[in-house]
Design an enzyme around this catalytic site. Structure first.
Site, PDB file in Angstrom:
ATOM      1  N   ASN A 228       0.847  -1.196   0.000  1.00  0.00           N
ATOM      2  CA  ASN A 228       0.000   0.000   0.000  1.00  0.00           C
ATOM      3  C   ASN A 228       0.881   1.244   0.000  1.00  0.00           C
ATOM      4  O   ASN A 228       2.103   1.144   0.041  1.00  0.00           O
ATOM      5  CB  ASN A 228      -0.981  -0.013   1.182  1.00  0.00           C
ATOM      6  CG  ASN A 228      -0.258  -0.041   2.512  1.00  0.00           C
ATOM      7  OD1 ASN A 228       0.436   0.891   2.871  1.00  0.00           O
ATOM      8  ND2 ASN A 228      -0.405  -1.147   3.246  1.00  0.00           N
ATOM      9  N   ASP A 297      -4.715  -6.287   5.242  1.00  0.00           N
ATOM     10  CA  ASP A 297      -5.765  -7.089   5.876  1.00  0.00           C
ATOM     11  C   ASP A 297      -5.819  -8.499   5.277  1.00  0.00           C
ATOM     12  O   ASP A 297      -6.349  -9.419   5.890  1.00  0.00           O
ATOM     13  CB  ASP A 297      -7.129  -6.411   5.688  1.00  0.00           C
ATOM     14  CG  ASP A 297      -7.223  -5.135   6.517  1.00  0.00           C
ATOM     15  OD1 ASP A 297      -6.612  -5.091   7.594  1.00  0.00           O
ATOM     16  OD2 ASP A 297      -7.896  -4.190   6.067  1.00  0.00           O
ATOM     17  N   LYS A 307       9.047 -17.455  -9.667  1.00  0.00           N
ATOM     18  CA  LYS A 307       8.331 -16.344 -10.316  1.00  0.00           C
ATOM     19  C   LYS A 307       7.191 -16.876 -11.196  1.00  0.00           C
ATOM     20  O   LYS A 307       7.383 -17.848 -11.943  1.00  0.00           O
ATOM     21  CB  LYS A 307       9.333 -15.555 -11.174  1.00  0.00           C
ATOM     22  CG  LYS A 307       8.731 -14.329 -11.798  1.00  0.00           C
ATOM     23  CD  LYS A 307       9.737 -13.631 -12.722  1.00  0.00           C
ATOM     24  CE  LYS A 307       9.026 -12.532 -13.497  1.00  0.00           C
ATOM     25  NZ  LYS A 307       9.783 -12.060 -14.634  1.00  0.00           N
ATOM     26  N   PHE A 343      -5.032   3.804  14.577  1.00  0.00           N
ATOM     27  CA  PHE A 343      -5.345   4.766  13.525  1.00  0.00           C
ATOM     28  C   PHE A 343      -6.515   4.246  12.705  1.00  0.00           C
ATOM     29  O   PHE A 343      -6.718   3.032  12.614  1.00  0.00           O
ATOM     30  CB  PHE A 343      -4.134   4.942  12.589  1.00  0.00           C
ATOM     31  CG  PHE A 343      -3.210   6.029  13.029  1.00  0.00           C
ATOM     32  CD1 PHE A 343      -2.417   5.874  14.159  1.00  0.00           C
ATOM     33  CD2 PHE A 343      -3.130   7.223  12.316  1.00  0.00           C
ATOM     34  CE1 PHE A 343      -1.567   6.880  14.570  1.00  0.00           C
ATOM     35  CE2 PHE A 343      -2.278   8.233  12.717  1.00  0.00           C
ATOM     36  CZ  PHE A 343      -1.497   8.069  13.843  1.00  0.00           C
TER      37      PHE A 343
HETATM   38  N1  CTP Z   1      -4.281  -2.893  12.140  1.00  0.00           N
HETATM   39  C1  CTP Z   1      -3.514  -3.917  12.652  1.00  0.00           C
HETATM   40  N2  CTP Z   1      -3.505  -5.129  12.030  1.00  0.00           N
HETATM   41  C2  CTP Z   1      -4.215  -5.342  10.903  1.00  0.00           C
HETATM   42  C3  CTP Z   1      -4.997  -4.303  10.366  1.00  0.00           C
HETATM   43  C4  CTP Z   1      -5.009  -3.094  11.015  1.00  0.00           C
HETATM   44  O1  CTP Z   1      -2.859  -3.732  13.678  1.00  0.00           O
HETATM   45  N3  CTP Z   1      -4.167  -6.536  10.313  1.00  0.00           N
HETATM   46  C5  CTP Z   1      -4.307  -1.624  12.862  1.00  0.00           C
HETATM   47  C6  CTP Z   1      -3.740  -0.445  12.098  1.00  0.00           C
HETATM   48  O2  CTP Z   1      -2.364  -0.258  12.406  1.00  0.00           O
HETATM   49  C7  CTP Z   1      -4.576   0.720  12.613  1.00  0.00           C
HETATM   50  C8  CTP Z   1      -5.911   0.075  12.968  1.00  0.00           C
HETATM   51  O3  CTP Z   1      -5.662  -1.328  13.096  1.00  0.00           O
HETATM   52  O4  CTP Z   1      -4.050   1.262  13.800  1.00  0.00           O
HETATM   53  C9  CTP Z   1      -7.003   0.275  11.966  1.00  0.00           C
HETATM   54  O5  CTP Z   1      -6.572  -0.166  10.695  1.00  0.00           O
HETATM   55  P1  CTP Z   1      -7.541  -0.121   9.450  1.00  0.00           P
HETATM   56  O6  CTP Z   1      -6.856  -0.750   8.299  1.00  0.00           O
HETATM   57  O7  CTP Z   1      -8.082   1.283   9.295  1.00  0.00           O
HETATM   58  O8  CTP Z   1      -8.743  -0.978   9.984  1.00  0.00           O
HETATM   59  P2  CTP Z   1      -9.123  -2.464   9.846  1.00  0.00           P
HETATM   60  O9  CTP Z   1      -9.320  -2.997  11.226  1.00  0.00           O
HETATM   61  O10 CTP Z   1      -8.159  -3.212   8.990  1.00  0.00           O
HETATM   62  O11 CTP Z   1     -10.545  -2.349   9.150  1.00  0.00           O
HETATM   63  P3  CTP Z   1     -10.929  -1.985   7.619  1.00  0.00           P
HETATM   64  O12 CTP Z   1      -9.677  -2.157   6.790  1.00  0.00           O
HETATM   65  O13 CTP Z   1     -11.991  -2.955   7.300  1.00  0.00           O
HETATM   66  O14 CTP Z   1     -11.425  -0.560   7.644  1.00  0.00           O
END
Ligand code: CTP
Length: 419
Positions: A228, A297, A307, A343
């Site tokens: 990302n 996620d 590869k 966050f």
């Molecule tokens: N976070 C984490 N581990 C993950 C995903 C997210 O620790 N696998 C943490 C991020 O560092 C951030 C918070 O969770 O502090 C929210 O991350 P975000 O990506 O906004 O939320 P998600 O819980 O992944 O939900 P979504 O992507 O569905 O909005």
């Protein structure tokens, strides 16, 4: 921070607390209208007990007189590499050896460009190259110049080398434009340098704090990954701010090109799984954690060892993704007395989504940024945040530089730690 002129009355009480006695500050002034504010900055440093020596470009003295600077700093002003006023010809080196920190305020596009590219052709630029301790740069210029790719590139180079950029503020500019580019006020520059030098109250002395930053990379094969746009800037700025207040910081970072402050313990990881393992190692002994990383996620169910070649693959190649571990969620479930902050970067229903995350991950507070706000999010040097906490408080902040945003976040953390 509410701006009130130069904040002399407000800073007076603050400076009594300062302990800059014996600290030596080199103040570099380049040629911009904000040069007159250097006078106020010198007064603040001197009132706090620091020694100040000024080095300027010849253009700087078009805006502020040598006599003013010499009277306020109680030292001679340096503006020539070779000249009758110098004690000896390598004075720029002697000056650089003298200072504990070097503050360039105002910093024009020109001096920023010179420093980023190693050009030394006057007293200020040569002194900067001879200086090997912490440098602070407070840019000041027209908003179009600030946005120019060359200036942005050069500021990025400085930041990557650990130079502290005191982001310019928004407002009316001397050139008649309105926008970002106005040098930050002297009281804010003073606060940043004062904190670095230990003059500020070290409220987090001895506290262990875990911070995550940057993106993660989930391998598809040895060549490709799912990633990302996270730059890591926000998390690194938070780690720096925590360390400057005396905290012992473990920064777990996904791949970025950033370097950490020497006082921060940096663990580099690549995948969400590696980040999970590192966080779980540090979290039990931590007093608090701020999770600023943009963690994937989902990851490919299998990562191929060779590869992927087009030949032999179907025309529509399908990847099966499986969820990664929610690191913050796991920490929320495992937490004892730790203060936990996360966050949320959202595109819609921002506050509602942030509250959902705050509750489901058992956080003390959550820092929300919306991609709908210009200047907020991943790749910018600025951010616009709202902090929502588990007592129902909602604080909305204006657009600020990420270094200043880090101050607001760490202030909130300190409050939740009852400090
Ligand atoms: N976070 C984490 N581990 C993950 C995903 C997210 O620790 N696998 C943490 C991020 O560092 C951030 C918070 O969770 O502090 C929210 O991350 P975000 O990506 O906004 O939320 P998600 O819980 O992944 O939900 P979504 O992507 O569905 O909005």
């Amino acid at each position: 921070m509410q701006k009130q002129g130069f904040g002399f009355r407000r800073i007076a009480a603050f400076s009594i607390l300062s302990i800059l006695e014996g600290k030596k500050i080199i103040l570099g002034i380049s040629g911009g209208i904000a040069a007159y504010k250097a006078a106020f900055l010198i007064r603040l440093f001197k009132k706090a007990g620091a020694g100040v020596k000024v080095v300027g470009t010849s253009n700087a003295f078009e805006f502020i007189s040598r006599v003013t600077l010499e009277s306020l700093s109680e030292n001679k002003v340096y503006d020539e590499v070779f000249g009758s006023q110098n004690d000896y010809s390598t004075e720029h080196v002697a000056l650089a050896d003298w200072g504990d920190v070097f503050v360039v305020a105002p910093a024009t596009a020109n001096i920023i460009g010179k420093l980023a590219n190693g050009i030394a052709d006057d007293a200020l630029s040569t002194s900067l190259l001879a200086f090997n301790r912490q440098v602070f740069v407070a840019p000041a210029m027209n908003c179009k110049m600030l946005d120019h790719f060359a200036v942005q590139h050069n500021i990025g180079v400085l930041r990557d080398q650990g130079i502290y950029i005191i982001e310019p503020a928004e407002g009316y500019l001397a050139c008649g434009y309105e926008g970002r580019g106005r040098m930050e006020e002297p009281d804010e520059i003073f606060r940043v340098v004062n904190t670095y030098l230990g003059g500020g109250k070290k409220t987090l002395d001895g506290k262990h704090i875990l911070v995550t930053a940057g993106p993660t990379r989930e391998n598809i094969d040895p060549v490709r990954y799912i990633g990302n746009h996270s730059s890591g800037l926000m998390g690194y700025a938070i780690a720096r701010e925590l360390a400057s207040r005396g905290a012992m910081v473990n920064l777990v970072s996904g791949p970025t090109h950033l370097t950490a402050d020497g006082r921060v313990q940096l663990t580099r990881v690549s995948t969400a799984e590696e980040m999970f393992d590192a966080c779980m190692k540090f979290f039990p002994a931590a007093d608090a954690a701020i999770m600023a990383a943009a963690v994937a996620d989902y990851k490919p169910e299998t990562s191929r060892s060779l590869k992927i070649k087009k030949e032999g693959e179907p025309e529509k190649l399908q990847l099966t993704l499986v969820p990664t571990e929610d690191i913050l969620g796991a920490m929320g479930a495992a937490k004892q007395s730790q203060v936990l902050a996360g966050f949320a970067l959202e595109t819609d229903n921002e506050e509602k989504n942030a509250i959902k995350k705050l509750e489901s991950k058992k956080l003390d507070f959550i820092v929300l940024n919306s991609l709908n706000d210009t200047g907020a999010g991943f790749t910018h040097d600025t951010n616009k945040i709202t902090i929502l906490d588990n007592n129902g408080n909602v604080v909305r902040y204006p657009l600020k530089g990420k270094e200043q945003v880090a101050v607001d976040i760490v202030d909130t953390l300190a409050k939740h730690m009852n400090i």
